[in-house]
Write a protein that holds these residues in place. Structure first.
Motif, PDB file in Angstrom:
ATOM      1  N   PRO A  96       0.317  -1.315  -0.198  1.00  0.00           N
ATOM      2  CA  PRO A  96      -0.117   0.067   0.024  1.00  0.00           C
ATOM      3  C   PRO A  96       0.876   1.368   0.179  1.00  0.00           C
ATOM      4  CG  PRO A  96       0.165  -1.118   1.314  1.00  0.00           C
ATOM      5  CD  PRO A  96       0.808  -1.655   0.998  1.00  0.00           C
ATOM      6  N   GLY A  97       0.755   1.760  -0.525  1.00  0.00           N
ATOM      7  CA  GLY A  97       1.155   3.490  -0.646  1.00  0.00           C
ATOM      8  C   GLY A  97       2.364   3.336  -1.695  1.00  0.00           C
ATOM      9  N   PHE A  98       2.712   2.460  -2.201  1.00  0.00           N
ATOM     10  CA  PHE A  98       3.971   2.331  -2.809  1.00  0.00           C
ATOM     11  C   PHE A  98       3.855   1.190  -4.306  1.00  0.00           C
ATOM     12  CE2 PHE A  98       6.464   4.760  -0.161  1.00  0.00           C
ATOM     13  CZ  PHE A  98       5.810   4.006   0.832  1.00  0.00           C
ATOM     14  N   GLN A  99       2.843   1.198  -4.600  1.00  0.00           N
ATOM     15  CA  GLN A  99       3.002   0.034  -5.421  1.00  0.00           C
ATOM     16  C   GLN A  99       1.564   0.881  -6.516  1.00  0.00           C
ATOM     17  OE1 GLN A  99       3.129  -3.792  -5.380  1.00  0.00           O
ATOM     18  NE2 GLN A  99       5.056  -3.511  -5.614  1.00  0.00           N
ATOM     19  N   LYS A 100       1.131  -0.234  -7.155  1.00  0.00           N
ATOM     20  CA  LYS A 100      -0.147   0.049  -8.276  1.00  0.00           C
ATOM     21  C   LYS A 100      -1.571   0.085  -7.887  1.00  0.00           C
ATOM     22  CE  LYS A 100       0.496  -3.801 -11.427  1.00  0.00           C
ATOM     23  NZ  LYS A 100       0.795  -4.387 -12.450  1.00  0.00           N
ATOM     24  N   LEU A 101      -2.054   0.374  -7.542  1.00  0.00           N
ATOM     25  CA  LEU A 101      -3.647  -0.439  -7.564  1.00  0.00           C
ATOM     26  C   LEU A 101      -4.062  -0.982  -8.738  1.00  0.00           C
ATOM     27  CD1 LEU A 101      -5.680   2.731  -5.581  1.00  0.00           C
ATOM     28  CD2 LEU A 101      -4.223   0.716  -4.718  1.00  0.00           C
ATOM     29  N   VAL A 102      -4.926  -2.130  -8.144  1.00  0.00           N
ATOM     30  CA  VAL A 102      -5.469  -2.793  -9.492  1.00  0.00           C
ATOM     31  C   VAL A 102      -6.657  -2.784  -9.197  1.00  0.00           C
ATOM     32  CG1 VAL A 102      -6.004  -4.852 -10.711  1.00  0.00           C
ATOM     33  CG2 VAL A 102      -3.905  -5.019 -10.253  1.00  0.00           C
ATOM     34  N   PHE A 103      -7.527  -2.040 -10.096  1.00  0.00           N
ATOM     35  CA  PHE A 103      -9.029  -1.937  -9.963  1.00  0.00           C
ATOM     36  C   PHE A 103      -9.568  -2.671 -11.424  1.00  0.00           C
ATOM     37  CE2 PHE A 103      -9.016   2.617  -8.459  1.00  0.00           C
ATOM     38  CZ  PHE A 103      -8.446   2.822  -7.971  1.00  0.00           C
ATOM     39  N   GLY A 104     -10.877  -2.909 -10.261  1.00  0.00           N
ATOM     40  CA  GLY A 104     -12.383  -3.717 -11.018  1.00  0.00           C
ATOM     41  C   GLY A 104     -12.539  -3.163 -11.776  1.00  0.00           C
ATOM     42  N   THR A 105     -13.469  -3.564 -12.932  1.00  0.00           N
ATOM     43  CA  THR A 105     -14.757  -2.671 -14.013  1.00  0.00           C
ATOM     44  C   THR A 105     -15.972  -1.868 -13.342  1.00  0.00           C
ATOM     45  OG1 THR A 105     -15.901  -4.358 -13.404  1.00  0.00           O
ATOM     46  CG2 THR A 105     -14.202  -4.631 -14.999  1.00  0.00           C
ATOM     47  N   GLY A 106     -16.078  -1.692 -11.780  1.00  0.00           N
ATOM     48  CA  GLY A 106     -17.307  -0.968 -11.314  1.00  0.00           C
ATOM     49  C   GLY A 106     -18.412  -1.560 -10.977  1.00  0.00           C
TER      50      GLY A 106
ATOM     51  N   ARG B  15      -6.106  12.572 -34.963  1.00  0.00           N
ATOM     52  CA  ARG B  15      -5.054  11.336 -34.891  1.00  0.00           C
ATOM     53  C   ARG B  15      -3.340  11.943 -35.366  1.00  0.00           C
ATOM     54  NH1 ARG B  15      -7.522   6.498 -38.278  1.00  0.00           N
ATOM     55  NH2 ARG B  15      -7.035   7.751 -40.323  1.00  0.00           N
ATOM     56  N   GLY B  16      -2.510  11.467 -35.093  1.00  0.00           N
ATOM     57  CA  GLY B  16      -1.429  11.691 -35.728  1.00  0.00           C
ATOM     58  C   GLY B  16      -0.844  12.745 -34.931  1.00  0.00           C
ATOM     59  N   GLN B  17      -1.794  13.525 -34.036  1.00  0.00           N
ATOM     60  CA  GLN B  17      -0.894  14.846 -33.380  1.00  0.00           C
ATOM     61  C   GLN B  17      -0.469  14.191 -31.900  1.00  0.00           C
ATOM     62  OE1 GLN B  17      -1.067  18.122 -34.653  1.00  0.00           O
ATOM     63  NE2 GLN B  17      -1.595  17.076 -36.525  1.00  0.00           N
ATOM     64  N   ASN B  18       0.357  14.593 -30.913  1.00  0.00           N
ATOM     65  CA  ASN B  18       0.805  14.637 -30.041  1.00  0.00           C
ATOM     66  C   ASN B  18       0.198  15.888 -28.924  1.00  0.00           C
ATOM     67  OD1 ASN B  18       2.796  13.445 -31.181  1.00  0.00           O
ATOM     68  ND2 ASN B  18       4.941  15.340 -31.021  1.00  0.00           N
ATOM     69  N   VAL B  19       0.036  15.310 -27.985  1.00  0.00           N
ATOM     70  CA  VAL B  19      -0.372  15.805 -26.635  1.00  0.00           C
ATOM     71  C   VAL B  19       0.575  15.741 -25.275  1.00  0.00           C
ATOM     72  CG1 VAL B  19      -3.018  14.914 -27.368  1.00  0.00           C
ATOM     73  CG2 VAL B  19      -2.132  14.144 -25.807  1.00  0.00           C
ATOM     74  N   THR B  20      -0.325  16.375 -24.609  1.00  0.00           N
ATOM     75  CA  THR B  20       0.614  16.766 -23.394  1.00  0.00           C
ATOM     76  C   THR B  20      -0.199  17.670 -22.435  1.00  0.00           C
ATOM     77  OG1 THR B  20       2.851  17.525 -24.186  1.00  0.00           O
ATOM     78  CG2 THR B  20       2.719  17.611 -21.602  1.00  0.00           C
ATOM     79  N   PHE B  21      -0.543  16.216 -21.324  1.00  0.00           N
ATOM     80  CA  PHE B  21      -0.960  16.764 -19.771  1.00  0.00           C
ATOM     81  C   PHE B  21      -0.569  16.964 -18.852  1.00  0.00           C
ATOM     82  CE2 PHE B  21      -4.379  15.086 -23.211  1.00  0.00           C
ATOM     83  CZ  PHE B  21      -3.823  13.579 -22.848  1.00  0.00           C
ATOM     84  N   ARG B  22      -0.944  17.412 -18.333  1.00  0.00           N
ATOM     85  CA  ARG B  22      -0.184  18.049 -16.791  1.00  0.00           C
ATOM     86  C   ARG B  22      -0.813  17.444 -15.633  1.00  0.00           C
ATOM     87  NH1 ARG B  22       3.223  22.902 -14.799  1.00  0.00           N
ATOM     88  NH2 ARG B  22       2.979  23.582 -12.792  1.00  0.00           N
ATOM     89  N   CYS B  23      -0.271  17.362 -15.148  1.00  0.00           N
ATOM     90  CA  CYS B  23      -0.640  17.091 -13.251  1.00  0.00           C
ATOM     91  C   CYS B  23      -0.049  17.912 -12.120  1.00  0.00           C
ATOM     92  CB  CYS B  23      -0.778  15.256 -12.680  1.00  0.00           C
ATOM     93  SG  CYS B  23      -0.966  14.807 -11.106  1.00  0.00           S
ATOM     94  N   ASP B  24      -0.102  18.714 -10.793  1.00  0.00           N
ATOM     95  CA  ASP B  24      -0.259  19.309  -9.936  1.00  0.00           C
ATOM     96  C   ASP B  24      -0.486  18.354  -8.901  1.00  0.00           C
ATOM     97  OD1 ASP B  24      -0.359  21.693 -11.741  1.00  0.00           O
ATOM     98  OD2 ASP B  24       1.637  22.208 -10.702  1.00  0.00           O
ATOM     99  N   PRO B  25       0.298  17.830  -8.247  1.00  0.00           N
ATOM    100  CA  PRO B  25      -0.241  16.855  -6.916  1.00  0.00           C
ATOM    101  C   PRO B  25      -0.753  18.192  -5.579  1.00  0.00           C
ATOM    102  CG  PRO B  25       2.150  17.050  -7.331  1.00  0.00           C
ATOM    103  CD  PRO B  25       1.649  17.864  -8.277  1.00  0.00           C
ATOM    104  N   ILE B  26      -0.857  17.013  -4.435  1.00  0.00           N
ATOM    105  CA  ILE B  26      -1.360  17.825  -3.148  1.00  0.00           C
ATOM    106  C   ILE B  26       0.227  18.069  -2.972  1.00  0.00           C
ATOM    107  CG2 ILE B  26      -1.552  18.114  -1.135  1.00  0.00           C
ATOM    108  CD1 ILE B  26      -3.588  15.924  -1.712  1.00  0.00           C
ATOM    109  N   SER B  27       1.153  19.584  -2.390  1.00  0.00           N
ATOM    110  CA  SER B  27       2.405  20.208  -1.893  1.00  0.00           C
ATOM    111  C   SER B  27       3.265  19.175  -1.719  1.00  0.00           C
ATOM    112  CB  SER B  27       2.576  21.277  -1.608  1.00  0.00           C
ATOM    113  OG  SER B  27       1.991  21.313  -0.162  1.00  0.00           O
ATOM    114  N   GLU B  28       2.576  18.579  -0.513  1.00  0.00           N
ATOM    115  CA  GLU B  28       3.411  17.702   0.387  1.00  0.00           C
ATOM    116  C   GLU B  28       4.252  15.871  -0.298  1.00  0.00           C
ATOM    117  OE1 GLU B  28       1.302  19.521   1.304  1.00  0.00           O
ATOM    118  OE2 GLU B  28       0.409  17.566   2.579  1.00  0.00           O
ATOM    119  N   HIS B  29       3.321  15.354  -1.201  1.00  0.00           N
ATOM    120  CA  HIS B  29       3.468  13.914  -1.763  1.00  0.00           C
ATOM    121  C   HIS B  29       4.585  13.947  -2.186  1.00  0.00           C
ATOM    122  CE1 HIS B  29      -0.715  13.341  -1.190  1.00  0.00           C
ATOM    123  NE2 HIS B  29      -0.777  13.592   0.080  1.00  0.00           N
ATOM    124  N   GLY B  97       3.620  10.382   2.529  1.00  0.00           N
ATOM    125  CA  GLY B  97       4.115  10.566   3.764  1.00  0.00           C
ATOM    126  C   GLY B  97       3.466   8.904   5.010  1.00  0.00           C
ATOM    127  N   ARG B  98       2.857   8.788   5.443  1.00  0.00           N
ATOM    128  CA  ARG B  98       2.570   7.584   5.643  1.00  0.00           C
ATOM    129  C   ARG B  98       1.203   7.691   5.453  1.00  0.00           C
ATOM    130  NH1 ARG B  98       3.873   8.606  12.277  1.00  0.00           N
ATOM    131  NH2 ARG B  98       3.928   6.180  12.379  1.00  0.00           N
TER     132      ARG B  98
END
Lengths: 113, 113
Positions: A96-106, B15-29, B97-98
């Motif tokens: 937990p916390g350090f590896q991927k989650l494996v999800f079901g279909t919902g 189709r054929g174009q490139n795309v880029t997505f961004r994610c901003d996490p919770i700051s301490e994560h 964190g924990r």
């Protein structure tokens, strides 16, 4: 391979009823199980989790049961409300916390007033 | 709102174009995950970062996909030469964190025409 599956794709209940959503998992090495709720257009939202050394855990209106013998996980929602309508996923991970989650279909939960 | 943000929320590309997505996490994560979700399915793991190090990649992440987290804060996911099969919701999740919990962002919905 690893898989987490759900028995029912849609569950319809009346407001105030108790709901039970079931999930079967196949990886006996998984140590940690989580239930997520996903509303339309949003990311999954954590509901409750359970470690493999437990068989029951309770939260606010929700209870998760784990039966490792038959590799079965269930989510019980007490006094279901219209706001509980969403898709529910179970997920598993080995570390937990350090590896991927494996999800079901919902499972889609529909709550009618 | 979990505190994890993703941009853009929607992307339509040819189709054929490139795309880029961004994610901003919770700051301490320090942990950051990318998942892909197709309609009616649970999220599928793509890749995992701990700080700036990419520690795990799924076989789903073909050579057209690349993810970075250059300073251990925000992350980008790029898809080159998009295909119609790339149409999906791309979800970012973070943790730290924990706590074992992974907090999901709202996702970026990609449509390849």
């Amino acid at each position: 391979g690893e898989s987490v599956g759900l028995h029912l794709p849609t569950l319809s209940v009346q407001e105030g009823d108790n709901s039970i959503i079931n999930c079967a998992y196949s990886n006996s090495a998984s140590d940690y199980f989580i239930w997520y709720k996903q509303e339309s257009g949003k990311g999954p939202q954590f509901i409750i989790d359970i470690r493999s050394n437990m068989d029951k855990r309770q939260g606010q209106r929700v209870t998760v049961l784990l039966n490792k013998t038959v590799k079965h996980l269930s989510l019980q929602i007490a006094a279901t409300q219209p706001g509980d309508s969403a898709v529910y996923f179970c997920a598993e991970t080995k570390r937990p916390g350090f590896q991927k989650l494996v999800f079901g279909t919902g499972t889609r939960l529909l709550v009618s007033p | 709102d979990t505190g994890v943000s993703q941009d853009p929320r929607h992307k339509i590309t040819k189709r054929g174009q490139n795309v880029t997505f961004r994610c901003d996490p919770i700051s301490e994560h320090n942990r950051l995950y990318w998942y892909r979700q197709t309609l009616g399915q649970g999220p599928e793991f793509l890749t995992y970062f701990q700080n700036e190090a990419q520690l795990e990649k799924s076989r789903l992440l073909s050579d057209r996909f690349s993810a970075e987290r250059p300073k251990g804060s925000f992350s980008t996911l790029e898809i080159q030469r998009t295909e119609q099969g790339d149409s999906a919701m791309y979800l970012c999740a973070t943790g730290g964190g924990r706590s074992y919990e992974q907090y999901f962002g709202p996702g970026t919905r990609l449509t390849v025409t």
